[in-house]
Scaffold this motif. Structure first.
Motif, PDB file in Angstrom:
ATOM      1  N   HIS A  14       0.863  -1.164   0.017  1.00 56.82           N
ATOM      2  CA  HIS A  14      -0.042   0.161  -0.222  1.00 56.82           C
ATOM      3  C   HIS A  14       0.940   1.448   0.179  1.00 56.82           C
ATOM      4  N   ILE A  15       1.686   1.047   1.115  1.00 57.44           N
ATOM      5  CA  ILE A  15       2.846   2.669   0.440  1.00 57.44           C
ATOM      6  C   ILE A  15       3.579   2.787  -0.738  1.00 57.44           C
ATOM      7  N   PHE A  16       4.447   2.026  -1.381  1.00 56.19           N
ATOM      8  CA  PHE A  16       4.539   1.527  -2.623  1.00 56.19           C
ATOM      9  C   PHE A  16       3.464   1.893  -3.365  1.00 56.19           C
ATOM     10  N   GLN A  17       2.090   1.743  -3.475  1.00 54.77           N
ATOM     11  CA  GLN A  17       1.504   1.913  -4.354  1.00 54.77           C
ATOM     12  C   GLN A  17       1.363   3.192  -4.362  1.00 54.77           C
ATOM     13  N   ALA A  18       0.670   4.256  -2.959  1.00 60.47           N
ATOM     14  CA  ALA A  18       0.813   5.489  -2.596  1.00 60.47           C
ATOM     15  C   ALA A  18       1.800   6.517  -3.054  1.00 60.47           C
ATOM     16  N   PHE A  19       3.088   5.673  -3.142  1.00 59.73           N
ATOM     17  CA  PHE A  19       3.825   6.439  -3.695  1.00 59.73           C
ATOM     18  C   PHE A  19       4.303   6.437  -5.179  1.00 59.73           C
ATOM     19  N   SER A  20       3.861   5.574  -5.940  1.00 53.08           N
ATOM     20  CA  SER A  20       3.892   5.375  -7.505  1.00 53.08           C
ATOM     21  C   SER A  20       2.751   6.229  -7.926  1.00 53.08           C
ATOM     22  N   LEU A  21       2.309   6.311  -7.185  1.00 54.93           N
ATOM     23  CA  LEU A  21       1.096   7.380  -7.762  1.00 54.93           C
ATOM     24  C   LEU A  21       1.442   8.652  -7.857  1.00 54.93           C
ATOM     25  N   GLY A  22       1.349   9.525  -6.683  1.00 57.57           N
ATOM     26  CA  GLY A  22       2.058  10.024  -6.601  1.00 57.57           C
ATOM     27  C   GLY A  22       2.819  10.598  -7.398  1.00 57.57           C
ATOM     28  N   PHE A  23       3.614  10.232  -7.611  1.00 53.87           N
ATOM     29  CA  PHE A  23       4.985  10.533  -8.511  1.00 53.87           C
ATOM     30  C   PHE A  23       4.572  10.319  -9.828  1.00 53.87           C
ATOM     31  N   SER A  24       3.470   9.714 -10.511  1.00 50.31           N
ATOM     32  CA  SER A  24       3.305   9.002 -11.582  1.00 50.31           C
ATOM     33  C   SER A  24       3.662  10.307 -12.509  1.00 50.31           C
ATOM     34  N   ASP A  25       3.594  11.636 -11.998  1.00 47.20           N
ATOM     35  CA  ASP A  25       3.502  12.496 -13.525  1.00 47.20           C
ATOM     36  C   ASP A  25       4.437  13.418 -12.997  1.00 47.20           C
ATOM     37  N   TYR A  26       5.217  12.912 -12.710  1.00 47.72           N
ATOM     38  CA  TYR A  26       7.175  13.881 -11.736  1.00 47.72           C
ATOM     39  C   TYR A  26       7.784  14.354 -12.452  1.00 47.72           C
ATOM     40  N   SER A  27       8.471  15.690 -12.791  1.00 46.84           N
ATOM     41  CA  SER A  27       8.599  15.610 -13.795  1.00 46.84           C
ATOM     42  C   SER A  27      10.041  14.818 -13.645  1.00 46.84           C
ATOM     43  N   ILE A  28      10.874  14.199 -12.486  1.00 48.75           N
ATOM     44  CA  ILE A  28      11.947  13.320 -12.624  1.00 48.75           C
ATOM     45  C   ILE A  28      11.430  11.881 -12.566  1.00 48.75           C
ATOM     46  N   ARG A  29      11.980  11.338 -13.349  1.00 55.48           N
ATOM     47  CA  ARG A  29      11.053   9.829 -13.550  1.00 55.48           C
ATOM     48  C   ARG A  29      11.484   8.963 -12.536  1.00 55.48           C
ATOM     49  N   LEU A  30      10.415   8.416 -10.943  1.00 54.78           N
ATOM     50  CA  LEU A  30      11.201   7.925 -10.259  1.00 54.78           C
ATOM     51  C   LEU A  30      10.273   6.429 -10.330  1.00 54.78           C
ATOM     52  N   THR A  31      11.255   5.521 -11.063  1.00 50.96           N
ATOM     53  CA  THR A  31      10.553   4.313 -10.795  1.00 50.96           C
ATOM     54  C   THR A  31      11.640   3.205 -10.783  1.00 50.96           C
ATOM     55  N   MET A  32      11.064   2.761  -9.680  1.00 51.57           N
ATOM     56  CA  MET A  32      11.654   1.403  -8.607  1.00 51.57           C
ATOM     57  C   MET A  32      10.750   0.017  -8.641  1.00 51.57           C
ATOM     58  N   GLU A  33      11.674  -0.574  -8.179  1.00 56.19           N
ATOM     59  CA  GLU A  33      10.793  -1.992  -7.611  1.00 56.19           C
ATOM     60  C   GLU A  33       9.627  -1.613  -6.012  1.00 56.19           C
ATOM     61  N   GLN A  34       9.287  -2.090  -5.660  1.00 54.60           N
ATOM     62  CA  GLN A  34       9.010  -2.692  -4.267  1.00 54.60           C
ATOM     63  C   GLN A  34       9.935  -2.699  -2.926  1.00 54.60           C
ATOM     64  N   ASP A  35      10.827  -3.695  -3.697  1.00 57.72           N
ATOM     65  CA  ASP A  35      11.588  -3.908  -3.067  1.00 57.72           C
ATOM     66  C   ASP A  35      13.091  -2.899  -2.449  1.00 57.72           C
ATOM     67  N   ASP A  36      13.620  -1.988  -3.475  1.00 60.57           N
ATOM     68  CA  ASP A  36      14.218  -1.744  -3.995  1.00 60.57           C
ATOM     69  C   ASP A  36      13.741   0.022  -3.460  1.00 60.57           C
ATOM     70  N   PHE A  37      12.054   0.270  -2.830  1.00 67.37           N
ATOM     71  CA  PHE A  37      11.415   1.309  -2.539  1.00 67.37           C
ATOM     72  C   PHE A  37      11.910   1.053  -1.017  1.00 67.37           C
TER      73      PHE A  37
END
Length: 200
Positions: A14-37
């Protein structure tokens, strides 16, 4: 209805889902796997699930604030490791409530200051934090350069050698008259497994 939960009451998914959604349109691409996050944000970054909060719309994670506490610049400090809201939920007061929970947690823990980093050109975020009493203290600059290859060190009276973390931590204690960024200070590197230390 929007509800707010401490992150130690919810799953890492759930924490990772919120992070991914919140940064989905961010100016810097923040893509990572849940374990890395999880390894980064709850490792070297210094955030604690008990000092972090998740906003939920029914069973959907929609917002997140991460917090971590330690001594920093001579004060017991609560740092905001991230604050993000899903694009469709912005402008509804969710970030205000998350930041309020963050501040209340800092006060309850006896913190003396709040700290965060924000990209200067992220004008919306800068204005939001100013509205909540934050003031700019330092400017961080990042530089990079491309090298065709690493050349040998020039001959001089200097020597380049590999250091241990303890060597770096001991040297850090001599730097009492300067500010060192949260992610460049020894508590960050103490929890990192991705670093090699070199000294001249």
């Amino acid at each position: 209805m929007i509800t707010y939960l401490r992150c130690n009451e919810v799953s890492m998914e759930h924490i990772f889902q919120a992070f991914s959604l919140g940064f989905s349109d961010y100016s810097i691409r923040l893509t990572m796997e849940q374990d890395d996050f999880a390894a980064r944000f709850f490792g070297p970054e210094g955030n604690s699930r008990s000092h972090s909060f998740l906003a939920m719309d029914e069973d959907q994670p929609i917002g997140l604030i991460l917090g971590g506490i330690r001594q920093f610049d001579g004060y017991k400090t609560m740092r905001c490791g991230t604050l993000c809201i899903g694009p469709a939920y912005r402008g509804q007061g969710i970030s205000n409530r998350l930041l309020e929970l963050h501040k209340q947690t800092a006060i309850s823990a006896g913190c003396q200051q709040l700290w965060l980093e924000v990209i200067r050109d992220n004008h919306r975020a800068v204005q939001f934090y100013k509205k909540h009493g934050y003031q700019a203290r330092y400017t961080l600059k990042y530089y990079n350069a491309m090298l065709p290859s690493v050349s040998p060190a020039p001959s001089s009276s200097y020597a380049l050698k590999k250091l241990t973390f303890d060597d770096v931590a001991d040297f850090r204690t001599t730097l009492t008259d300067c500010h060192i960024h949260w992610q460049s200070d020894t508590p960050y590197y103490a929890n990192s497994t991705q670093e090699v230390f070199l000294g001249i």
